[in-house]
Design a protein around this motif. Structure first.
Motif, short mmCIF file in Angstrom:
data_model
loop_
_atom_site.label_atom_id
_atom_site.label_comp_id
_atom_site.label_asym_id
_atom_site.label_seq_id
_atom_site.Cartn_x
_atom_site.Cartn_y
_atom_site.Cartn_z
N CYS A 165 0.85 -1.18 0.00
CA CYS A 165 0.00 0.00 0.00
C CYS A 165 0.89 1.24 0.00
CB CYS A 165 -0.89 0.02 1.24
SG CYS A 165 -2.13 -1.28 1.25
N GLY A 205 -2.45 -1.07 -2.97
CA GLY A 205 -3.26 -0.02 -2.35
C GLY A 205 -2.61 1.31 -2.73
N ASN A 206 -3.39 2.23 -3.29
CA ASN A 206 -2.84 3.54 -3.68
C ASN A 206 -3.58 4.64 -2.93
OD1 ASN A 206 -2.69 1.92 -6.70
ND2 ASN A 206 -0.85 2.89 -5.90
N TRP A 208 -2.56 -6.54 -7.29
CA TRP A 208 -3.29 -5.40 -6.73
C TRP A 208 -2.36 -4.62 -5.80
CZ3 TRP A 208 -8.20 -3.54 -7.58
CH2 TRP A 208 -9.05 -4.36 -8.33
N ALA A 227 -14.58 4.63 -0.85
CA ALA A 227 -14.17 3.83 -2.01
C ALA A 227 -13.03 2.89 -1.65
CB ALA A 227 -13.73 4.75 -3.16
N TYR A 228 -12.28 3.25 -0.63
CA TYR A 228 -11.12 2.41 -0.25
C TYR A 228 -11.53 1.06 0.33
CZ TYR A 228 -7.85 5.91 -1.66
OH TYR A 228 -7.13 6.77 -2.44
N LYS A 271 -13.84 -1.01 -0.91
CA LYS A 271 -13.93 -1.94 -2.04
C LYS A 271 -12.54 -2.21 -2.62
CE LYS A 271 -16.49 -2.68 -6.30
NZ LYS A 271 -17.52 -2.13 -7.19
N ARG A 272 -11.73 -1.17 -2.71
CA ARG A 272 -10.39 -1.35 -3.28
C ARG A 272 -9.55 -2.30 -2.43
NH1 ARG A 272 -9.83 5.08 -4.14
NH2 ARG A 272 -11.19 5.23 -5.96
N ILE A 273 -9.62 -2.13 -1.11
CA ILE A 273 -8.82 -2.99 -0.23
C ILE A 273 -9.41 -4.40 -0.18
CG2 ILE A 273 -8.17 -3.33 2.21
CD1 ILE A 273 -6.28 -1.50 0.55
N ASP A 274 -10.70 -4.52 -0.39
CA ASP A 274 -11.31 -5.85 -0.45
C ASP A 274 -10.69 -6.64 -1.61
OD1 ASP A 274 -13.46 -7.83 0.17
OD2 ASP A 274 -14.07 -7.31 -1.87
N LYS A 275 -10.56 -6.02 -2.76
CA LYS A 275 -9.97 -6.69 -3.93
C LYS A 275 -8.52 -7.06 -3.66
CE LYS A 275 -13.61 -6.49 -6.42
NZ LYS A 275 -14.41 -7.69 -6.35
N PHE A 276 -7.80 -6.10 -3.08
CA PHE A 276 -6.38 -6.30 -2.74
C PHE A 276 -6.22 -7.48 -1.78
CE2 PHE A 276 -3.22 -5.16 0.56
CZ PHE A 276 -2.08 -4.86 -0.17
#
Ligand SMILES: Cc1cc2nc3c(=O)[nH]c(=O)nc-3n(C[C@H](O)[C@H](O)[C@H](O)COP(=O)(O)O)c2cc1C
Ligand SMILES: [Zn+2]
Lengths: 66, 189
Positions: free
Chosen positions: B109, B141-142, B139, B160-161, B163-168
Motif C-alpha cells: 500500500c 493499495g494507492n 493489486w 471507495a477504499y 472496495k479497493r482494499i477488499d480486492k487487494f
C-alpha cells in the motif's frame, strides 16, 4: 537432480514436530558470503541456502548446500 | 493444506515519522484484514523495532520480528513515498531477515501527499521484494492525497477504499494460501 539439490541426501526434520520438511527453494545469501568468503559459490557469487518448510507447523529452516 | 492453522498476515507500518499519515492507512488495512474469517493479523510498527545502524542484515535481526515474519503467510507493507522512494529505515528493517520471507506473498500500500498514490515508491520496492524471496500480487493499495482520505482522528472519509482494499486482500489471501501449499507440499525439482 541438478547440482546442489538435496545436498545431504536426507530430508530435514522439523525440530518442533518431528516430521519431514519440504525442500522448496534454493536461495542465494549474499550476506553469508561476507562472513564466510571462502564458501562463496564461484559460479553463483554467494552462498546457496536450501530452504525447507514443515508441512505441519509452517516453520522454515535453511541449510547450506555442499 | 493444514486447515487448522489460520492464515497469518501482519501489516508493516513502514515509517517511524512523527505525525505519519501512513499510520491511518495501516490501521485501516489492519481492521479490514481482521474482519476476514480464518485470517489473523497484527501490526508491525517499525518505530518499535530497535536495531543498530552500525551494521546491516541478519547480524542485527530482532528475535520478535523474525518470529512474526516466520509465522506469516503473507505481508502487507504500508509505505509512504519519500522523494519517490521508500523510507531508509524500512529497508534497514526488511534487510534483517531472509529465510523468513521465502515463497510468501506480499501486497504493498503506497501512501502519498501527492496525486499518484505512492505508485513510484511501490515500483521502487518491487525489486527489493523479489530479492527477499517474496511474491508480489497484482493489486496495490494507492492512497493518494492521504490527508483527504482520513479525518484527523484517522477515520476513513473516502469509502471507495473499502472496495479497493477488499480486492487487494482477496488476491493476497489467495496467494498466501497457494504459496503455503507450495512451501509445505511442492518439492523443488
Ligand atoms: C522526506 C519526505 C519526502 C517526501 N516525498 C514525497 C514525494 O516524493 N511524493 C509525495 O507525494 N509525497 C512526499 N512526501 C509526503 C508524504 O507522502 C506524506 O507525508 C504522506 O502523508 C505519507 O507520509 P507519512 O506517513 O510520513 O505522513 C514526502 C514526505 C517526507 C517526509
Ligand atoms: Zn513443524
Amino acid at each position: 537432480m541438478s547440482k546442489g539439490d538435496q545436498s545431504k541426501g536426507v530430508k530435514m526434520i522439523c525440530p518442533s514436530c518431528g516430521v519431514e520438511m519440504n525442500y522448496h527453494a534454493d536461495k542465494l545469501d549474499y550476506t553469508a558470503a561476507l562472513t564466510e568468503p571462502n564458501k562463496i559459490d564461484p559460479e553463483l557469487g554467494g552462498i546457496l541456502d536450501e530452504v525447507h518448510t514443515c508441512p505441519k507447523c509452517g516453520r522454515t529452516d535453511v541449510r547450506k548446500t555442499d | 493444506m493444514d486447515g487448522a492453522r489460520p492464515v497469518f498476515i501482519p501489516v508493516i507500518l513502514g515509517t517511524p515519522r512523527q505525525g505519519r499519515m501512513s499510520e491511518h492507512v495501516a490501521r485501516f488495512v489492519l481492521g479490514e484484514v481482521s474482519k476476514r474469517e480464518g485470517v489473523e493479523t497484527e501490526l508491525i510498527d517499525i518505530r518499535n523495532i530497535s536495531i543498530p545502524v552500525t551494521d546491516a542484515g541478519e547480524n542485527v535481526k530482532e528475535a520478535k520480528l523474525s518470529e512474526t515474519i516466520m509465522r506469516a503467510d503473507a505481508l502487507v507493507i504500508v509505505v509512504p513515498e519519500y522523494n519517490h522512494g521508500y523510507p531508509g529505515l524500512l529497508k534497514h528493517v526488511l534487510d534483517t531477515n531472509l529465510k523468513e520471507y521465502i515463497h510468501k506473498a506480499v501486497g504493498i500500500c503506497g501512501v502519498s501527499a501527492g496525486g499518484f498514490g505512492g505508485t513510484r515508491v511501490i515500483q521502487n520496492l518491487l525489486p527489493v521484494m523479489r530479492e527477499l524471496g517474496l511474491v508480489t500480487i497484482f493489486w496495490d493499495g494507492n492512497f493518494s492525497s492521504v490527508q483527504n482520505i482520513f479525518d484527523t482522528s484517522g477515520n476513513l472519509v473516502d469509502q471507495a477504499y473499502i472496495k479497493r482494499i477488499d480486492k487487494f486482500l482477496k488476491e493476497l489471501i489467495w496467494m498466501a494460501k497457494v504459496l503455503r501449499y507450495g512451501r509445505e507440499k511442492v518439492p523443488l525439482e
